[in-house]
Design an enzyme around this catalytic site. Structure first.
Site, mmCIF file in Angstrom:
data_model
loop_
_atom_site.group_PDB
_atom_site.id
_atom_site.type_symbol
_atom_site.label_atom_id
_atom_site.label_comp_id
_atom_site.label_asym_id
_atom_site.label_seq_id
_atom_site.Cartn_x
_atom_site.Cartn_y
_atom_site.Cartn_z
ATOM 1 N N LYS A 165 -1.033 -9.337 3.936
ATOM 2 C CA LYS A 165 -0.072 -8.800 5.059
ATOM 3 C C LYS A 165 -1.152 -7.799 5.637
ATOM 4 C CE LYS A 165 3.518 -5.888 4.500
ATOM 5 N NZ LYS A 165 3.056 -4.774 5.056
ATOM 6 N N GLU A 201 -1.440 -5.059 9.320
ATOM 7 C CA GLU A 201 -0.566 -4.354 10.142
ATOM 8 C C GLU A 201 -0.835 -4.535 11.655
ATOM 9 O OE1 GLU A 201 0.961 -0.823 7.401
ATOM 10 O OE2 GLU A 201 0.282 -0.314 9.237
ATOM 11 N N GLU A 247 9.647 -3.548 10.798
ATOM 12 C CA GLU A 247 9.967 -2.325 10.274
ATOM 13 C C GLU A 247 10.349 -1.217 11.369
ATOM 14 O OE1 GLU A 247 8.220 1.242 7.258
ATOM 15 O OE2 GLU A 247 7.075 -0.437 7.723
ATOM 16 N N ASP A 278 -0.745 -6.068 0.532
ATOM 17 C CA ASP A 278 -1.217 -5.537 1.606
ATOM 18 C C ASP A 278 -2.784 -5.402 1.470
ATOM 19 O OD1 ASP A 278 1.135 -5.186 2.760
ATOM 20 O OD2 ASP A 278 1.477 -3.072 1.849
ATOM 21 N N ASP A 302 1.012 -1.128 0.051
ATOM 22 C CA ASP A 302 -0.059 0.067 -0.176
ATOM 23 C C ASP A 302 0.846 1.388 -0.077
ATOM 24 O OD1 ASP A 302 0.823 0.092 2.711
ATOM 25 O OD2 ASP A 302 -1.094 -0.048 3.637
ATOM 26 N N SER A 303 2.340 0.923 -0.041
ATOM 27 C CA SER A 303 3.071 2.107 -0.108
ATOM 28 C C SER A 303 2.925 2.742 -1.540
ATOM 29 C CB SER A 303 4.592 1.669 -0.074
ATOM 30 O OG SER A 303 4.936 0.339 -0.832
#
Length: 272
Positions: free
Chosen positions: A118, A120, A188, A90, A51-52
């Site tokens: 993925k 978070e 991260e 993501d 999602d970057s």
């Protein structure tokens, strides 16, 4: 070097085996078919449709505006040219707030071609989501440490897990994610010593991004490692295009340096 041959698709079984044998795993982001094909040629084992894309493709200041529909679109683009890499996508912000929503969002990304999703966070509710998804045959990668989707809550892009209590809590979260069925975890922006400890305690691969050289593998945003992202690069980034004449040569250098343990160096890490 068999990892450059691309003889058959990389599976989660292969990644788990690499972790067990101590072979470093290489991961980079991609958002389109051209870069997907290039990463495949260079022997990158894992492609992350991150999602970057909210930052590097859409020009937002954070990842939070990204939608499931946009993630599915870019996953489809990457998947069309992906011949061998393991493909992770993501789950974007607010797309997994409850189990049913998480399953719907995951199904959209897996139908688009993702091998794994993925998410978070390692709190109780995220762990419950991981367990729910895995029970329904959705492979999950957890993400701990700096959580870009929570940047407004965290007060900025700050190193996480620096205190003894915070480090202990993160290790507990990593173990809980593993127990819930996560088969991989991204770490991260945490102290290198904590990255080493978490990796030693888990039997699943850890993928570091600013988490030290002792993680099972490394990931960077493609635009960051090519030195083309606007603004100041994070400490954990190295410009691999510097000194090379092509993007392909830069990516191959990244693969070599991760495999050999040259990258990340101490200068790319954080102290506890």
């Amino acid at each position: 070097m068999s990892y450059l041959q691309g003889e058959k698709p990389i599976s989660i079984t292969k990644l788990l085996s690499m972790h067990a044998e101590g072979e470093k795993i290489t991961m980079l982001t991609a958002y389109d078919s051209t870069m997907s094909a290039l990463l495949n040629r260079c022997g990158v084992e894992v492609i992350l449709v991150g999602d970057s894309l909210g930052n590097v493709i859409q020009g937002h200041s954070s990842t939070t505006p990204v939608t499931v529909e946009q993630m599915a679109y870019h996953t489809e683009c990457v998947n069309r040219a992906n011949s061998s890499a393991f493909l992770i996508a993501d789950l974007p912000f607010a797309s997994y707030g409850d189990p049913e929503q998480a399953l719907d969002s995951s199904a959209a990304l897996m139908r688009a071609g993702a091998d794994m999703v993925k998410l978070e966070g390692g709190g109780d509710w995220q762990v419950d989501i991981i367990h729910y998804l895995v029970k329904r045959s959705v492979p999950v990668c957890a993400h701990l440490g700096l959580l870009p989707q929570s940047v407004h809550l965290l007060g900025g892009y700050k190193v996480q897990g620096k205190s003894k209590d915070a480090a202990t809590h993160m290790l507990e979260q990593a173990l809980a994610c593993q127990e819930a069925g996560a088969q991989m975890v991204v770490l991260e922006a945490i102290p290198a010593s904590l990255g080493e400890k978490i990796t030693a305690e888990l039997h699943i691969p850890t993928i570091g991004i600013g988490a030290g050289a002792d993680c099972s593998g490394q990931v960077l945003v493609l635009q960051d490692m090519l030195g083309i992202s606007p603004g100041k690069a994070p400490k954990f980034v190295k410009n691999f295009l510097d000194g090379h004449t092509s993007i392909e040569a830069a990516v191959k250098a990244y693969v070599r340096e991760v495999k050999s343990g040259k990258f990340p160096g101490p200068e790319h890490g954080f102290a506890g």
